[in-house]
Design a protein around this motif. Structure first.
Motif: not given
Length: 272
Positions: A21-46
């Motif tokens: 579960t930690w590794a999956v969290t790290a995978l999600g956190a790694s998106l910061v290297f690809l994007f500067n921000e997360v879409n608010q609508k997508l974040l609400d869905i998440m």
């Protein structure tokens, strides 16, 4: 294929599940290297999806086995008591932690920080908010594996693995939902990633601790299962659902809750 895993001590099983579960969290956190921000609508869905997963897991993977175990161990008409006590205590425990540890929910201003007064930075407060709410997730995984080892009928290795997968599914968006706001505060991408992945390290500790407690003090099993459920429901109601409903995306976020609940229910019943 999982024969080797089944033969392991439940504490080892839970620890490995916590690492996953930690590794999956790290995978999600790694998106910061690809994007500067997360879409608010997508974040609400998440957030909505994560809440649905955790609510379903709280019942099918934790509360139901707690009640069943009590029924099979002489509680009779009082078989609801361990689940009731554990559930309430779990929620109260999280409320106390919330009141003591300073933290800041994602999207809030620095002045909205909760807990005791502190001069900690917004970055640290964001990190603490996610970290203190990750502990019950790890604990729930640990007690699930501990219950499976003790032979509770509805608490099998399969159901523990399904719970682990459910927690991991909601950890992926959680990792990105933390790392990107931290990046937005001015932190480097490397620091944002490190804090994002580190927030889930407590899940490994919680998983190992939960399985160890169940293995050593079996009488607390139904209470521990319900405790984890109460703590997770507190996180859903206090954090995930409100955050998904305050940015103009109520309908789709609510549908995401239903979808997350349905998916976790399906996995637990069909596979567990």
């Amino acid at each position: 294929m999982l024969d080797w895993f089944i033969t392991l001590h439940p504490v080892i099983q839970a620890t490995l599940a916590g690492v996953f579960t930690w590794a999956v969290t790290a995978l999600g956190a790694s998106l910061v290297f690809l994007f500067n921000e997360v879409n608010q609508k997508l974040l609400d869905i998440m957030n909505g999806f994560a809440a649905g997963v955790m609510i379903a897991a709280s019942f099918w993977s934790l509360l139901a086995p707690a009640i069943e175990h009590a029924e099979n161990n002489g509680y009779g008409v009082w078989s609801f008591v361990p689940a009731l006590v554990g559930f309430i205590v779990g929620g109260i425990f999280l409320r106390i932690i919330d009141a003591i540890i300073p933290h800041l929910h994602i999207g809030d201003d620095r002045d909205d920080a909760e807990g005791v007064d502190t001069n900690l930075s917004s970055t640290t407060l964001l990190f603490l908010a996610v970290t203190i709410h990750n502990f019950p997730e790890g604990l729930s995984v640990g007690v699930a594996f501990g219950a499976a080892a003790l032979g509770v009928e509805s608490a099998t290795i399969a159901s523990a693995l399904v719970l682990t997968l459910g927690i991991a599914l909601q950890n992926f968006p959680e990792g990105s939902a933390l790392s990107m706001p931290i990046r937005a505060t001015g932190a480097s991408k490397g620091r944002a990633f490190n804090l994002g992945q580190a927030s889930a390290l407590v899940e490994i500790i919680g998983a190992a601790l939960g399985a160890w407690l169940i293995s050593e003090v079996t009488v607390i099993l139904p209470y521990a299962l319900a405790f984890a459920a109460g703590a997770m429901i507190f996180v859903c109601v206090e954090e995930l659902i409100p955050e998904s409903q305050t940015n103009g995306n109520k309908d789709i976020a609510t549908l995401a809750v239903l979808f997350g609940f349905a998916l976790m229910m399906t996995m637990d019943v069909a596979l567990g």
